[in-house]
Design a protein around this motif. Structure first.
Motif, PDB file in Angstrom:
ATOM      1  N   GLU A 267      28.621  44.887  30.189  1.00 35.67           N
ATOM      2  CA  GLU A 267      29.671  43.548  31.615  1.00 35.67           C
ATOM      3  C   GLU A 267      29.932  42.756  30.559  1.00 35.67           C
ATOM      4  OE1 GLU A 267      28.416  42.139  35.369  1.00 35.67           O
ATOM      5  OE2 GLU A 267      26.813  44.055  35.066  1.00 35.67           O
TER       6      GLU A 267
ATOM      7  N   ARG B 142      33.408  43.799  28.230  1.00 27.13           N
ATOM      8  CA  ARG B 142      34.564  43.596  29.295  1.00 27.13           C
ATOM      9  C   ARG B 142      35.172  42.513  29.213  1.00 27.13           C
ATOM     10  NH1 ARG B 142      31.551  47.587  32.334  1.00 27.13           N
ATOM     11  NH2 ARG B 142      30.634  46.267  33.595  1.00 27.13           N
TER      12      ARG B 142
ATOM     13  N   THR C 134      32.685  43.338  37.841  1.00 28.33           N
ATOM     14  CA  THR C 134      32.205  43.823  38.024  1.00 28.33           C
ATOM     15  C   THR C 134      33.981  45.806  37.470  1.00 28.33           C
ATOM     16  OG1 THR C 134      34.017  44.464  40.120  1.00 28.33           O
ATOM     17  CG2 THR C 134      31.671  44.406  40.433  1.00 28.33           C
ATOM     18  N   HIS C 135      33.570  46.677  37.119  1.00 29.14           N
ATOM     19  CA  HIS C 135      34.451  47.826  37.086  1.00 29.14           C
ATOM     20  C   HIS C 135      35.997  47.401  37.381  1.00 29.14           C
ATOM     21  CE1 HIS C 135      32.299  50.642  34.307  1.00 29.14           C
ATOM     22  NE2 HIS C 135      31.615  50.274  35.633  1.00 29.14           N
ATOM     23  N   ARG C 136      35.574  47.184  39.270  1.00 31.14           N
ATOM     24  CA  ARG C 136      37.284  46.684  40.402  1.00 31.14           C
ATOM     25  C   ARG C 136      37.638  45.217  39.589  1.00 31.14           C
ATOM     26  NH1 ARG C 136      38.057  44.201  42.877  1.00 31.14           N
ATOM     27  NH2 ARG C 136      38.829  43.341  45.178  1.00 31.14           N
TER      28      ARG C 136
ATOM     29  N   THR D 121      36.988  44.267  36.544  1.00 36.61           N
ATOM     30  CA  THR D 121      38.268  44.211  35.191  1.00 36.61           C
ATOM     31  C   THR D 121      39.292  44.516  35.453  1.00 36.61           C
ATOM     32  OG1 THR D 121      36.060  44.704  34.799  1.00 36.61           O
ATOM     33  CG2 THR D 121      36.929  45.488  33.152  1.00 36.61           C
ATOM     34  N   ARG D 122      39.796  45.865  36.452  1.00 29.80           N
ATOM     35  CA  ARG D 122      41.134  46.872  36.002  1.00 29.80           C
ATOM     36  C   ARG D 122      41.790  45.661  37.010  1.00 29.80           C
ATOM     37  NH1 ARG D 122      37.637  51.123  38.272  1.00 29.80           N
ATOM     38  NH2 ARG D 122      38.046  49.993  40.384  1.00 29.80           N
TER      39      ARG D 122
END
Length: 128
Positions: A43, A46, A98-100, A102-103
């Protein structure tokens, strides 16, 4: 008995007052304490990557404006877009990315980079 009351009553009042003055974290249940989020290394990587991308985007806009590849108006609009991404990043980063999230941030950065590319190549001095 009267002296005992004179000693215990104030001590009890102080003890109760101290309990009310404890920070909110001291009142958390065990579940609430374990549910608190601590970011892991991925994290943090990222987050560092997103911060770097936003910084790089701002530098690209500044460089294009300094070289007169885009107009002042185009640069202002692109800077406004970059500030919106920065604010969104700050909002997301409070609890860890979160991954979302970040996207979403990467997509927004790519969109502004593409807009910068289009503004550099259109040579009309107007946004869009």
């Amino acid at each position: 008995m009267r002296t005992l009351t004179k000693i215990i009553a104030p001590a009890l009042a102080v003890a109760l007052g101290m309990g009310a003055a404890l920070p909110a974290s001291a009142h958390e249940t065990r579940h609430e304490q374990s549910a608190r989020h601590t970011p892991d290394r991925h994290e943090m990587d990222r987050a560092r990557s997103i911060r770097s991308d936003i910084h790089g985007l701002r530098a690209q806009i500044d460089r294009a404006a300094a070289r007169h590849r885009i107009s002042y108006r185009e640069a202002n609009g692109l800077h406004r877009d970059a500030r919106q991404i920065q604010r969104l990043y700050a909002s997301y980063a409070r609890d860890g990315l979160t991954h979302r999230e970040t996207r979403v941030l990467k997509a927004k950065i790519s969109k502004v980079q593409f807009a910068l590319h289009m503004e550099r190549s259109d040579r009309d001095g107007r946004r869009g």
